[in-house]
Design an enzyme around this catalytic site. Sequence first.
Site, PDB file in Angstrom:
ATOM      1  N   ASP A 127      10.296   1.294  -0.699  1.00 34.89           N
ATOM      2  CA  ASP A 127       9.570   0.343   0.153  1.00 34.89           C
ATOM      3  C   ASP A 127      10.129   0.505   1.562  1.00 34.89           C
ATOM      4  O   ASP A 127      11.283   0.938   1.729  1.00 34.89           O
ATOM      5  CB  ASP A 127       9.780  -1.099  -0.331  1.00 34.89           C
ATOM      6  CG  ASP A 127       8.721  -2.071   0.190  1.00 34.89           C
ATOM      7  OD1 ASP A 127       7.858  -2.501  -0.605  1.00 34.89           O
ATOM      8  OD2 ASP A 127       8.744  -2.393   1.398  1.00 34.89           O
ATOM      9  N   ASP A 180       9.274   4.512   4.505  1.00 32.16           N
ATOM     10  CA  ASP A 180       8.092   4.138   5.287  1.00 32.16           C
ATOM     11  C   ASP A 180       7.042   5.205   5.009  1.00 32.16           C
ATOM     12  O   ASP A 180       7.189   6.354   5.438  1.00 32.16           O
ATOM     13  CB  ASP A 180       8.448   4.083   6.778  1.00 32.16           C
ATOM     14  CG  ASP A 180       7.229   3.763   7.645  1.00 32.16           C
ATOM     15  OD1 ASP A 180       6.090   3.792   7.131  1.00 32.16           O
ATOM     16  OD2 ASP A 180       7.425   3.502   8.849  1.00 32.16           O
ATOM     17  N   VAL A 181       5.996   4.838   4.288  1.00 33.73           N
ATOM     18  CA  VAL A 181       5.017   5.831   3.816  1.00 33.73           C
ATOM     19  C   VAL A 181       4.243   6.493   4.950  1.00 33.73           C
ATOM     20  O   VAL A 181       3.576   7.498   4.726  1.00 33.73           O
ATOM     21  CB  VAL A 181       4.015   5.206   2.822  1.00 33.73           C
ATOM     22  CG1 VAL A 181       4.698   4.820   1.531  1.00 33.73           C
ATOM     23  CG2 VAL A 181       3.269   4.023   3.450  1.00 33.73           C
ATOM     24  N   ASN A 240       0.917   2.911  -3.231  1.00 31.57           N
ATOM     25  CA  ASN A 240       0.507   1.509  -3.317  1.00 31.57           C
ATOM     26  C   ASN A 240       0.506   0.780  -1.974  1.00 31.57           C
ATOM     27  O   ASN A 240       0.066  -0.362  -1.889  1.00 31.57           O
ATOM     28  CB  ASN A 240       1.480   0.819  -4.299  1.00 31.57           C
ATOM     29  CG  ASN A 240       1.241  -0.657  -4.434  1.00 31.57           C
ATOM     30  OD1 ASN A 240       0.173  -1.083  -4.854  1.00 31.57           O
ATOM     31  ND2 ASN A 240       2.229  -1.461  -4.051  1.00 31.57           N
ATOM     32  N   TYR A 277      -9.988  -1.681   7.159  1.00 30.02           N
ATOM     33  CA  TYR A 277      -9.444  -1.716   5.797  1.00 30.02           C
ATOM     34  C   TYR A 277     -10.444  -1.088   4.820  1.00 30.02           C
ATOM     35  O   TYR A 277     -10.078  -0.274   3.972  1.00 30.02           O
ATOM     36  CB  TYR A 277      -9.156  -3.169   5.422  1.00 30.02           C
ATOM     37  CG  TYR A 277      -8.430  -3.387   4.120  1.00 30.02           C
ATOM     38  CD1 TYR A 277      -7.135  -2.909   3.916  1.00 30.02           C
ATOM     39  CD2 TYR A 277      -9.021  -4.121   3.095  1.00 30.02           C
ATOM     40  CE1 TYR A 277      -6.467  -3.148   2.721  1.00 30.02           C
ATOM     41  CE2 TYR A 277      -8.351  -4.373   1.909  1.00 30.02           C
ATOM     42  CZ  TYR A 277      -7.078  -3.883   1.722  1.00 30.02           C
ATOM     43  OH  TYR A 277      -6.413  -4.121   0.542  1.00 30.02           O
ATOM     44  N   LYS A 328      -9.650   2.243   2.629  1.00 34.50           N
ATOM     45  CA  LYS A 328      -9.672   2.187   1.164  1.00 34.50           C
ATOM     46  C   LYS A 328     -10.849   2.989   0.612  1.00 34.50           C
ATOM     47  O   LYS A 328     -10.747   3.617  -0.443  1.00 34.50           O
ATOM     48  CB  LYS A 328      -9.724   0.731   0.689  1.00 34.50           C
ATOM     49  CG  LYS A 328      -8.465  -0.084   1.037  1.00 34.50           C
ATOM     50  CD  LYS A 328      -7.221   0.420   0.318  1.00 34.50           C
ATOM     51  CE  LYS A 328      -6.073  -0.569   0.396  1.00 34.50           C
ATOM     52  NZ  LYS A 328      -4.850  -0.096  -0.271  1.00 34.50           N
ATOM     53  N   THR A 377      -0.441 -12.351  -4.770  1.00 29.63           N
ATOM     54  CA  THR A 377       0.834 -11.806  -4.302  1.00 29.63           C
ATOM     55  C   THR A 377       1.266 -12.679  -3.117  1.00 29.63           C
ATOM     56  O   THR A 377       0.676 -13.736  -2.899  1.00 29.63           O
ATOM     57  CB  THR A 377       0.683 -10.324  -3.889  1.00 29.63           C
ATOM     58  OG1 THR A 377      -0.345 -10.227  -2.904  1.00 29.63           O
ATOM     59  CG2 THR A 377       0.299  -9.450  -5.071  1.00 29.63           C
TER      60      THR A 377
HETATM   61  N1  LIG Z   1      -3.131  -8.738  -3.299  1.00 27.98           N
HETATM   62  C1  LIG Z   1      -4.421  -8.492  -3.281  1.00 27.98           C
HETATM   63  O1  LIG Z   1      -5.259  -9.408  -3.397  1.00 27.98           O
HETATM   64  C2  LIG Z   1      -4.912  -7.068  -3.118  1.00 27.98           C
HETATM   65  C3  LIG Z   1      -6.278  -6.824  -3.321  1.00 27.98           C
HETATM   66  C4  LIG Z   1      -6.758  -5.531  -3.186  1.00 27.98           C
HETATM   67  C5  LIG Z   1      -5.888  -4.503  -2.858  1.00 27.98           C
HETATM   68  N2  LIG Z   1      -4.571  -4.761  -2.656  1.00 27.98           N
HETATM   69  C6  LIG Z   1      -3.716  -3.631  -2.307  1.00 27.98           C
HETATM   70  O2  LIG Z   1      -2.610  -3.621  -3.175  1.00 27.98           O
HETATM   71  C7  LIG Z   1      -1.503  -2.970  -2.544  1.00 27.98           C
HETATM   72  C8  LIG Z   1      -0.255  -3.817  -2.706  1.00 27.98           C
HETATM   73  O3  LIG Z   1      -0.511  -5.065  -2.132  1.00 27.98           O
HETATM   74  P1  LIG Z   1       0.237  -6.409  -2.584  1.00 27.98           P
HETATM   75  O4  LIG Z   1      -0.795  -7.488  -2.567  1.00 27.98           O
HETATM   76  O5  LIG Z   1       1.043  -6.179  -3.789  1.00 27.98           O
HETATM   77  O6  LIG Z   1       1.124  -6.621  -1.282  1.00 27.98           O
HETATM   78  P2  LIG Z   1       2.567  -7.277  -1.019  1.00 27.98           P
HETATM   79  O7  LIG Z   1       2.459  -7.877   0.336  1.00 27.98           O
HETATM   80  O8  LIG Z   1       3.036  -8.118  -2.150  1.00 27.98           O
HETATM   81  O9  LIG Z   1       3.491  -5.968  -0.942  1.00 27.98           O
HETATM   82  C9  LIG Z   1       3.267  -5.013   0.015  1.00 27.98           C
HETATM   83  C10 LIG Z   1       4.528  -4.200   0.152  1.00 27.98           C
HETATM   84  O10 LIG Z   1       4.230  -3.117   1.045  1.00 27.98           O
HETATM   85  C11 LIG Z   1       5.392  -2.863   1.783  1.00 27.98           C
HETATM   86  N3  LIG Z   1       5.053  -2.063   2.960  1.00 27.98           N
HETATM   87  C12 LIG Z   1       4.409  -2.462   4.081  1.00 27.98           C
HETATM   88  N4  LIG Z   1       4.330  -1.442   4.955  1.00 27.98           N
HETATM   89  C13 LIG Z   1       4.910  -0.363   4.364  1.00 27.98           C
HETATM   90  C14 LIG Z   1       5.154   0.966   4.763  1.00 27.98           C
HETATM   91  N5  LIG Z   1       4.765   1.418   5.970  1.00 27.98           N
HETATM   92  N6  LIG Z   1       5.800   1.805   3.905  1.00 27.98           N
HETATM   93  C15 LIG Z   1       6.205   1.358   2.697  1.00 27.98           C
HETATM   94  N7  LIG Z   1       6.021   0.098   2.259  1.00 27.98           N
HETATM   95  C16 LIG Z   1       5.381  -0.758   3.089  1.00 27.98           C
HETATM   96  C17 LIG Z   1       5.918  -4.240   2.104  1.00 27.98           C
HETATM   97  O11 LIG Z   1       7.269  -4.221   2.506  1.00 27.98           O
HETATM   98  C18 LIG Z   1       5.692  -4.972   0.782  1.00 27.98           C
HETATM   99  O12 LIG Z   1       6.822  -4.891  -0.067  1.00 27.98           O
HETATM  100  C19 LIG Z   1      -1.946  -2.730  -1.103  1.00 27.98           C
HETATM  101  O13 LIG Z   1      -2.392  -1.400  -0.969  1.00 27.98           O
HETATM  102  C20 LIG Z   1      -3.113  -3.664  -0.918  1.00 27.98           C
HETATM  103  O14 LIG Z   1      -4.016  -3.199   0.064  1.00 27.98           O
HETATM  104  C21 LIG Z   1      -4.061  -6.023  -2.782  1.00 27.98           C
END
Ligand SMILES: NC(=O)c1ccc[n+]([C@@H]2O[C@H](COP(=O)([O-])OP(=O)(O)OC[C@H]3O[C@@H](n4cnc5c(N)ncnc54)[C@H](O)[C@@H]3O)[C@@H](O)[C@H]2O)c1
Length: 254
Positions: free
Chosen positions: A42, A68-69, A95, A159, A163, A193
């Site tokens: 992360d 950092d991805v 992710n 976004y 995606k 989340t």
């Molecule tokens: N939660 C939802 O409702 C939802 C819905 C659709 C898609 N998503 C997707 O699911 C994935 C995970 O989301 P989540 O809801 O678990 O989010 P979250 O906020 O719980 O976790 C996101 C994580 O990404 C990390 N992060 C941010 N920038 C980064 C970077 N440059 N390099 C590495 N890590 C980084 C953060 O530190 C955090 O730990 C994302 O791709 C998001 O777009 C989430």
Amino acid sequence: MSRAGLTRFADRTALLTAAASGIGEATAYRLAAEGASVLVTDVDAEGARRVAEEVRARGGRARHRGLDVTSADAWAEAVEAVTSWTGHLDVLHLNAGRNRRGAAHELDDAAWHDQLRLCLDSVFYGVRAAVPLLRIARGAVVITSSVHAAIGFKGFPAYAAAKGGIGALVRQLAVEYGGEIRFNSVLPGAVVTALWAQTPPEVQVRTAARAPVGRLGTPEDIAAAVAFFASDDASFITGQNLLVDGGRSISSHE
Ligand SMILES: NC(=O)c1ccc[n+]([C@@H]2O[C@H](COP(=O)([O-])OP(=O)(O)OC[C@H]3O[C@@H](n4cnc5c(N)ncnc54)[C@H](O)[C@@H]3O)[C@@H](O)[C@H]2O)c1
């Protein structure tokens, strides 16, 4: 440790990105519970350390590192870390993502590029860096996309584009690497989340009602789908983008 006796990832190594919280964290626990050695990464290195510690506390095998991805150089180092740990990479969970609100006329160049860099460029960097190891292992890549790739929501053009790009890329990569590496993505609907935890309860109730199953998703719901695609249970499935949204996208609710 095993989950209901499942050992689908015994002797396999998984690298997970954005795994310090939410969907990535749940996936780390799920894959480790089924026997994987997980490299929890992360941008928040401290958060990744906490998750890796929790995996070990539950009896699993884990290491952590900051990643950092959006940095191609950091990707090379992360893959090197896998090589020097277990020597093979079988599963890659890409992710990272966060949605930026703003209609097209409200977005400046920086906001647009920032969104594409985090959600789409990062996938390319990760795949490019990991392909040599994944080819050897005949591995699987699973990418977290979003329901935004399938249907339009006001206020999220960057976004949706990022995606949506993942969907086309998944098909392309699946064709490109054929029998060597499988590529699939999951498209979560609303999942509770950190972000959703701050959303007012009435909005959560309204959003839950829009999905035929009548609830919001959990990180574990998505982790289960990621684990399926990553496992041999999906060995005949590649190039697919699966909606995991409680039916939100097939419902007429607005
Ligand atoms: N939660 C939802 O409702 C939802 C819905 C659709 C898609 N998503 C997707 O699911 C994935 C995970 O989301 P989540 O809801 O678990 O989010 P979250 O906020 O719980 O976790 C996101 C994580 O990404 C990390 N992060 C941010 N920038 C980064 C970077 N440059 N390099 C590495 N890590 C980084 C953060 O530190 C955090 O730990 C994302 O791709 C998001 O777009 C989430």
